[in-house]
Design a protein around this motif. Sequence first.
Motif, PDB file in Angstrom:
ATOM      1  N   ARG A 129       2.730   4.095  19.070  1.00 38.51           N
ATOM      2  CA  ARG A 129       3.628   4.544  17.998  1.00 38.51           C
ATOM      3  C   ARG A 129       2.856   4.891  16.726  1.00 38.51           C
ATOM      4  O   ARG A 129       3.312   5.669  15.908  1.00 38.51           O
ATOM      5  CB  ARG A 129       4.621   3.445  17.655  1.00 38.51           C
ATOM      6  N   MET A 130       1.716   4.215  16.560  1.00 35.98           N
ATOM      7  CA  MET A 130       0.947   4.454  15.328  1.00 35.98           C
ATOM      8  C   MET A 130       0.251   5.808  15.348  1.00 35.98           C
ATOM      9  O   MET A 130      -0.182   6.304  14.314  1.00 35.98           O
ATOM     10  CB  MET A 130      -0.108   3.355  15.151  1.00 35.98           C
ATOM     11  N   ARG A 140       0.525   9.397  15.388  1.00 35.99           N
ATOM     12  CA  ARG A 140       1.579  10.384  15.123  1.00 35.99           C
ATOM     13  C   ARG A 140       1.093  11.761  15.573  1.00 35.99           C
ATOM     14  O   ARG A 140       0.170  12.330  14.983  1.00 35.99           O
ATOM     15  CB  ARG A 140       1.940  10.374  13.643  1.00 35.99           C
ATOM     16  N   ASN A 171      -5.441   5.214  -4.091  1.00 40.17           N
ATOM     17  CA  ASN A 171      -4.012   5.041  -4.417  1.00 40.17           C
ATOM     18  C   ASN A 171      -3.381   3.851  -3.695  1.00 40.17           C
ATOM     19  O   ASN A 171      -2.154   3.743  -3.674  1.00 40.17           O
ATOM     20  CB  ASN A 171      -3.229   6.306  -4.054  1.00 40.17           C
ATOM     21  N   GLU A 172      -4.182   3.025  -3.077  1.00 42.41           N
ATOM     22  CA  GLU A 172      -3.731   1.806  -2.371  1.00 42.41           C
ATOM     23  C   GLU A 172      -2.882   2.115  -1.135  1.00 42.41           C
ATOM     24  O   GLU A 172      -2.221   1.241  -0.601  1.00 42.41           O
ATOM     25  CB  GLU A 172      -2.931   0.886  -3.307  1.00 42.41           C
ATOM     26  N   GLU A 173      -2.903   3.387  -0.671  1.00 38.08           N
ATOM     27  CA  GLU A 173      -2.103   3.719   0.504  1.00 38.08           C
ATOM     28  C   GLU A 173      -2.677   3.055   1.764  1.00 38.08           C
ATOM     29  O   GLU A 173      -1.932   2.672   2.652  1.00 38.08           O
ATOM     30  CB  GLU A 173      -2.039   5.238   0.697  1.00 38.08           C
ATOM     31  N   ASP A 175      -4.236   0.174   1.780  1.00 36.15           N
ATOM     32  CA  ASP A 175      -3.791  -1.226   1.682  1.00 36.15           C
ATOM     33  C   ASP A 175      -2.338  -1.346   2.126  1.00 36.15           C
ATOM     34  O   ASP A 175      -1.955  -2.315   2.785  1.00 36.15           O
ATOM     35  CB  ASP A 175      -3.924  -1.729   0.244  1.00 36.15           C
ATOM     36  N   ALA A 176      -1.531  -0.359   1.725  1.00 36.47           N
ATOM     37  CA  ALA A 176      -0.105  -0.394   2.099  1.00 36.47           C
ATOM     38  C   ALA A 176       0.042  -0.363   3.621  1.00 36.47           C
ATOM     39  O   ALA A 176       0.841  -1.107   4.192  1.00 36.47           O
ATOM     40  CB  ALA A 176       0.637   0.779   1.465  1.00 36.47           C
ATOM     41  N   LEU A 177      -0.755   0.483   4.269  1.00 36.59           N
ATOM     42  CA  LEU A 177      -0.717   0.537   5.740  1.00 36.59           C
ATOM     43  C   LEU A 177      -1.081  -0.817   6.330  1.00 36.59           C
ATOM     44  O   LEU A 177      -0.412  -1.319   7.231  1.00 36.59           O
ATOM     45  CB  LEU A 177      -1.730   1.571   6.253  1.00 36.59           C
ATOM     46  N   THR A 178      -2.159  -1.402   5.785  1.00 41.68           N
ATOM     47  CA  THR A 178      -2.633  -2.682   6.323  1.00 41.68           C
ATOM     48  C   THR A 178      -1.569  -3.757   6.170  1.00 41.68           C
ATOM     49  O   THR A 178      -1.347  -4.545   7.095  1.00 41.68           O
ATOM     50  CB  THR A 178      -3.929  -3.104   5.593  1.00 41.68           C
ATOM     51  N   THR A 179      -0.920  -3.801   5.003  1.00 39.05           N
ATOM     52  CA  THR A 179       0.089  -4.852   4.798  1.00 39.05           C
ATOM     53  C   THR A 179       1.341  -4.596   5.635  1.00 39.05           C
ATOM     54  O   THR A 179       2.157  -5.485   5.803  1.00 39.05           O
ATOM     55  CB  THR A 179       0.499  -4.972   3.319  1.00 39.05           C
ATOM     56  N   MET A 180       1.498  -3.377   6.153  1.00 37.84           N
ATOM     57  CA  MET A 180       2.614  -3.117   7.081  1.00 37.84           C
ATOM     58  C   MET A 180       2.207  -3.492   8.506  1.00 37.84           C
ATOM     59  O   MET A 180       2.958  -3.270   9.442  1.00 37.84           O
ATOM     60  CB  MET A 180       2.973  -1.632   7.064  1.00 37.84           C
ATOM     61  N   GLY A 181       0.967  -3.973   8.649  1.00 38.01           N
ATOM     62  CA  GLY A 181       0.489  -4.324   9.981  1.00 38.01           C
ATOM     63  C   GLY A 181       0.063  -3.100  10.779  1.00 38.01           C
ATOM     64  O   GLY A 181      -0.088  -3.164  11.992  1.00 38.01           O
ATOM     65  N   LEU A 182      -0.111  -1.965  10.097  1.00 34.25           N
ATOM     66  CA  LEU A 182      -0.510  -0.731  10.791  1.00 34.25           C
ATOM     67  C   LEU A 182      -2.023  -0.559  10.651  1.00 34.25           C
ATOM     68  O   LEU A 182      -2.565  -0.714   9.564  1.00 34.25           O
ATOM     69  CB  LEU A 182       0.219   0.470  10.190  1.00 34.25           C
ATOM     70  N   MET A 199      -4.090   4.919  12.651  1.00 33.87           N
ATOM     71  CA  MET A 199      -3.202   5.835  11.916  1.00 33.87           C
ATOM     72  C   MET A 199      -3.968   6.986  11.262  1.00 33.87           C
ATOM     73  O   MET A 199      -3.458   8.094  11.168  1.00 33.87           O
ATOM     74  CB  MET A 199      -2.474   5.074  10.801  1.00 33.87           C
TER      75      MET A 199
END
Lengths: 369, 262
Positions: free
Chosen positions: A146-147, A149, A235-237, A239-246, A251
């Motif tokens: 799923r990761m 795309r 832009n910490e995007e 980090d955002a992926l990592t904290t979503m477990g992705l 990705m």
Amino acid sequence: MDSAAKASMDIYQDGVTARLAFAGKLDAEGAGAVWREAMHAAAHARMHELLVDLHHVSTCDMAGAAFLLALEAEHGGVARFIGESSSIDALLDRARKAHRPPPAPVPPARFDPMAMAVAGTKAAAEGIAFIGEAVLAAIHLPSRRRMLRVRDIWRYADQAGVRAIPLIVLMGYLIGLILAFQSAVPMRRFGADIYVANLVAIALLRELGPLLAAVILSGRTGSAFAAEIGTMKVNEEVDALTTMGLDPMTMLVLPRMIAVALVMPAMIIILDFAGLAGMTTVMVGFGFPMETVSIQVKSWVTAGDLIGGLFKGLCFGLAVAAVGCRAGLNTGVGPRAVGLSATAAVVGGIVATIFLDGMFAVVFYRLNL
Amino acid sequence: MSVSAANTSSRDTGEPIIRATGVGQRFGDRTIFHDVSFEVARGEVFVILGGSGCGKSTLLKLLVGLRAPTEGSIEIDGQEITGPEGEAHLPTVLRQIGVMFQSGALFGSMTLLENVMLPLEMYTDLPPEACQEIARMKLGLVGLGEATGLMPAEISGGMAKRAGIARAMALDPPLLFLDEPSAGLDPITSAGLDRLILDLRQDLGATFVVVTHELASILAIADRCIMLDKTAQGIIATGDPRVLRDTSTQPTVRAFFRREAA
């Protein structure tokens, strides 16, 4: 600026006391006008008492206050200020509180072969670790599908391949043209100019096609990958992926590598054909019929040359994409870091390509390919 | 404070949802903080406050597993995310948290709707139209129902932060971390975000850990707080921020709440 308002300085020596008398405006411009002379005088007066006479100073701003403190520091001892207004006094107090000693100068970097070797080994080890991570991400892909795309893969393929076609065609055509022309002139002296077709075709298919395609990919796409991922990092995007477990590897890195693997063979074939067209243009210009050129190429070039070139190109492309993505993920802090990552991606991509090309040359030679 | 437990963790045993014990972080020779210990109860709005450069955002990164502390341990919902076993627990823990970053950290190549849909697509078997519907609802909750088709580059900083909150709560996690939600926003937008946090806590029963140094926000939303200090390299105050404001005798705490220069 009114020249009359500029600062001026007079130096008086009275026994053991040196007096520096200032007049006019002690602002950035005024302080600048007397800075060197005043510092020289203060340094000269180190063995004496220093009196700084501000009776005739009309205004003083923070630049002037910084100048007066620098004067005091240059003298080494305590300077005595006389005749200053209450506002200058307050300004000096504030400047003293804000004043911090300058940081110790960083010694200039010296050429240290050992440190460079260590850094180079570390970078190579990190590069190998990154390849390992990419392989692991590919192995885990079935459980993380799923990761991945598919839409992103098409977008990167379009960016790396389809949009590069005009440049690939132009570069290929010009390289074929130049190579044929440069080799035709000396070979004509030996009556061997018909073999220019063979020479250029072999050189393009085996070596120049994949190499040039990789260099173009590195300049266009490797840098773009590094800048895109680097901006996401800033832009910490990421980090955002990592904290979503992705997994950022799955990705961000795998789709780009897959896209490059898809488009690289096509880019090489287009570049090869464009180069052959350039070579044919020169040969026809020299009076050889197209059929003759075609027969020369067909009689010498084998499918192995093309396949070998495509395989090499595929490896170059994957290396360029991996180097670009790694540079992006290693981006530091701030907008300058993105530029540095893009540069590292281009340089690293080209170096990796040449390095791999050398390895392929040895392997192909040993395998009689 | 009484909150709905519908969306909180199934392990609702009165145990704190976060337990940090003796946490420290160093960068080379520079110690950012050390011996930081605190607990966060389920359903509370817990604020990490302090002046610039005291390590608030670094502590948040430790709590969400983006960085490993140089000392101490952190448990989220009873599962340790630090130490040798931490790496194994982290994927499970990450499914239970939502994080809003200071800039919103929206993915620039996706619309707001796609940004919020991403966690739903990754972790649920919902059909695409259901993911869309839920994402629209989440964006509606943060007042961005009309902006679903916009790209992150087309929206303001306040909208980006709100969209970041919508994405963080896409999977209705029981624990939400917000990094400087009101920094750089005008007072009206900032108050709107504070209201949103309180509403979400009320409606969803979520626990919020908020990093901020905005005094008005702290007093408006926090049940409890810890205050970090750069000089002390650790926690200098813990408790209800309103009580701290009125009773603390610690000079830095008093200066912070009274907006005095140190």
